[in-house]
Scaffold this active site. Structure first.
Site, PDB file in Angstrom:
ATOM      1  N   SER A 149       3.834  21.440 -96.142  1.00  0.00           N
ATOM      2  CA  SER A 149       3.498  20.901 -98.059  1.00  0.00           C
ATOM      3  C   SER A 149       5.700  21.796 -97.893  1.00  0.00           C
ATOM      4  CB  SER A 149       3.090  21.941 -98.591  1.00  0.00           C
ATOM      5  OG  SER A 149       2.189  21.571 -98.362  1.00  0.00           O
TER       6      SER A 149
ATOM      7  N   HIS B 221       4.317  16.393 -99.454  1.00  0.00           N
ATOM      8  CA  HIS B 221       4.270  15.743 -98.358  1.00  0.00           C
ATOM      9  C   HIS B 221       4.989  14.330 -98.096  1.00  0.00           C
ATOM     10  CE1 HIS B 221       1.639  18.652 -95.596  1.00  0.00           C
ATOM     11  NE2 HIS B 221       1.398  19.218 -97.588  1.00  0.00           N
TER      12      HIS B 221
ATOM     13  N   HIS C 242      -5.220  16.538 -94.201  1.00  0.00           N
ATOM     14  CA  HIS C 242      -5.888  18.674 -94.829  1.00  0.00           C
ATOM     15  C   HIS C 242      -7.424  17.819 -94.720  1.00  0.00           C
ATOM     16  CE1 HIS C 242      -1.768  18.434 -96.116  1.00  0.00           C
ATOM     17  NE2 HIS C 242      -2.108  20.177 -95.717  1.00  0.00           N
TER      18      HIS C 242
ATOM     19  N   TYR D  89      -9.251  19.345 -96.775  1.00  0.00           N
ATOM     20  CA  TYR D  89      -9.409  19.306 -98.232  1.00  0.00           C
ATOM     21  C   TYR D  89      -9.998  17.870 -98.367  1.00  0.00           C
ATOM     22  CZ  TYR D  89      -4.570  19.864 -99.709  1.00  0.00           C
ATOM     23  OH  TYR D  89      -3.648  19.219 -99.022  1.00  0.00           O
ATOM     24  N   GLU D  90      -8.454  16.774 -97.741  1.00  0.00           N
ATOM     25  CA  GLU D  90      -8.966  15.858 -98.412  1.00  0.00           C
ATOM     26  C   GLU D  90     -10.106  15.265 -98.071  1.00  0.00           C
ATOM     27  OE1 GLU D  90      -4.932  13.262 -97.820  1.00  0.00           O
ATOM     28  OE2 GLU D  90      -4.222  15.271 -96.983  1.00  0.00           O
TER      29      GLU D  90
ATOM     30  N   ALA E 269       3.397  26.123 -95.729  1.00  0.00           N
ATOM     31  CA  ALA E 269       3.396  27.041 -96.560  1.00  0.00           C
ATOM     32  C   ALA E 269       1.675  28.056 -96.580  1.00  0.00           C
ATOM     33  CB  ALA E 269       3.259  25.555 -98.389  1.00  0.00           C
TER      34      ALA E 269
ATOM     35  N   MET F 109      -4.251  26.480 -96.160  1.00  0.00           N
ATOM     36  CA  MET F 109      -4.676  25.293 -96.003  1.00  0.00           C
ATOM     37  C   MET F 109      -5.394  24.190 -94.816  1.00  0.00           C
ATOM     38  SD  MET F 109      -5.670  24.157-100.297  1.00  0.00           S
ATOM     39  CE  MET F 109      -5.469  25.985-101.364  1.00  0.00           C
ATOM     40  N   SER F 110      -4.904  25.062 -94.270  1.00  0.00           N
ATOM     41  CA  SER F 110      -3.553  23.687 -92.470  1.00  0.00           C
ATOM     42  C   SER F 110      -3.955  24.729 -91.238  1.00  0.00           C
ATOM     43  CB  SER F 110      -2.841  22.846 -92.872  1.00  0.00           C
ATOM     44  OG  SER F 110      -1.515  23.893 -93.149  1.00  0.00           O
TER      45      SER F 110
ATOM     46  N   ASN G 224       3.819  31.724-102.635  1.00  0.00           N
ATOM     47  CA  ASN G 224       3.802  32.597-103.345  1.00  0.00           C
ATOM     48  C   ASN G 224       2.853  33.846-103.242  1.00  0.00           C
ATOM     49  OD1 ASN G 224       1.932  30.590-102.946  1.00  0.00           O
ATOM     50  ND2 ASN G 224       0.488  31.968-103.155  1.00  0.00           N
TER      51      ASN G 224
ATOM     52  N   HIS H  32       0.418  23.637-107.684  1.00  0.00           N
ATOM     53  CA  HIS H  32       0.937  22.799-106.462  1.00  0.00           C
ATOM     54  C   HIS H  32       2.747  23.229-106.536  1.00  0.00           C
ATOM     55  CE1 HIS H  32       1.423  21.313-103.037  1.00  0.00           C
ATOM     56  NE2 HIS H  32       1.790  20.114-103.684  1.00  0.00           N
TER      57      HIS H  32
HETATM   58  N1  HPA Z   1      -3.214  30.537-101.181  1.00  0.00           N
HETATM   59  C1  HPA Z   1      -3.248  28.705 -99.670  1.00  0.00           C
HETATM   60  N2  HPA Z   1      -3.100  27.962 -99.573  1.00  0.00           N
HETATM   61  C2  HPA Z   1      -1.835  27.813 -99.820  1.00  0.00           C
HETATM   62  C3  HPA Z   1      -0.994  29.547-101.067  1.00  0.00           C
HETATM   63  C4  HPA Z   1      -2.049  30.364-101.060  1.00  0.00           C
HETATM   64  O1  HPA Z   1      -1.983  30.806-102.439  1.00  0.00           O
HETATM   65  N3  HPA Z   1       0.108  28.106-101.358  1.00  0.00           N
HETATM   66  C5  HPA Z   1       0.377  27.919-100.293  1.00  0.00           C
HETATM   67  N4  HPA Z   1      -0.650  27.268 -99.531  1.00  0.00           N
END
Ligand code: HPA
Length: 266
Positions: free
Chosen positions: A26, A57, A79, A81-82, A109, A204-205, A228, A240
């Site tokens: 990301s 992406h 991912h 989660y997909e 990210a 998440m990756s 973040n 997001h």
């Molecule tokens: N949590 C999980 N995945 C992320 C985050 C987060 O705060 N920021 C960017 N990807």
């Protein structure tokens, strides 16, 4: 299945050895400024992989010249989660191995957990926590790929990581990445727990690909853009698109670091 057949790829991918591979997560997809792009394959043409479905992406495999080196770039990833299979997620690693590439940089990210981090920081992964219970090596043992119980002491290659640290300037961070399954962001209680466990950032990756590559003898480094501060560590809720917007200010540093890594990697 130890290797995938690369015969279907355009000839350019097989003509000369490729120096290294990048997986761009990301926010990382737009930052490269290659000298030349030799071939582009949409992920839709990689049936075992499939198009990425996430905003931020791209979905392309590229062969390019960057910093004078030949580089294989996965722009966009799949991912957990997909809902895709682990085989899909780690397909890039099988392709990298089949093309004889020995060096891989994975980017993502991530949310900052370490209180000294700020949005826009870049973090070199020194290690990870995989609390999801999923592992791409689960299942029948593939003896051509790795031993049954591969060592994970140095998933993130110290020499490759040093290249990133050396070129990262004063602001580069290093730390431990915790792999969360998503797609919901974490709760503040989860983030407090991860911090107690030693995590510096959450995402998440990356971890399935890193486990697979390291087990298969590919040297791996990984880099997070802290988009973040994680849940409970900043004032607002997480969205997001806003998370991606945070990468804008970091883009020149992201581009410079990728270029420097590619130029210096063995
Ligand atoms: N949590 C999980 N995945 C992320 C985050 C987060 O705060 N920021 C960017 N990807």
């Amino acid at each position: 299945m130890a290797t995938v057949d690369v015969a279907f790829l355009p000839a350019a991918f097989r003509e000369y050895p490729i120096d290294c591979a990048l997986i761009l997560g990301s926010g990382w997809g737009e930052v490269l400024e290659p000298e030349a792009v030799h071939a582009v394959v949409p992920y839709a043409d990689l049936p075992a992989f499939g198009a990425a479905s996430v905003v931020g992406h791209r979905s392309e495999l590229l062969l390019m010249t960057l910093a004078g080196r030949r580089v294989l770039v996965f722009s966009g990833r799949r991912h957990y989660y997909e809902g895709c299979s682990l085989e899909q997620i780690i397909y890039p690693i099988r392709l990298i191995k089949a093309l004889g590439i020995q060096t891989l940089l994975i980017t993502n990210a991530a949310g900052g957990i370490n209180a000294s981090f700020r949005a826009g920081d870049l973090m070199v992964l020194t290690d990870h926590l995989n609390l999801t219970g999923i592992n791409p090596l689960r299942g029948p043992h593939d003896a051509e790929w790795c031993t049954r119980f591969p060592d994970m002491t140095h998933v993130y290659d110290p020499e490759l990581s040093q290249i990133l640290l050396r070129h990262g300037g004063d602001t580069i961070r290093q730390g431990i990445y915790v792999f969360a399954p998503g797609p919901s962001y974490e709760t503040p209680a989860e983030i407090r727990a991860y911090r107690i466990l030693g995590a510096d950032a959450v995402g998440m990756s990356t971890v399935p690909e890193a486990i697979m590559a390291h087990a298969g003898g590919i040297r791996v480094a990984a880099l997070s853009c802290i988009t973040n501060m994680a849940a409970g560590l900043h004032a607002s809720t997480l969205v997001h698109e806003e998370v991606l917007a945070e990468t804008e200010s970091a883009k020149p540093r992201m581009a410079a670091l990728l270029r420097a890594f590619v130029a210096d990697c063995p």
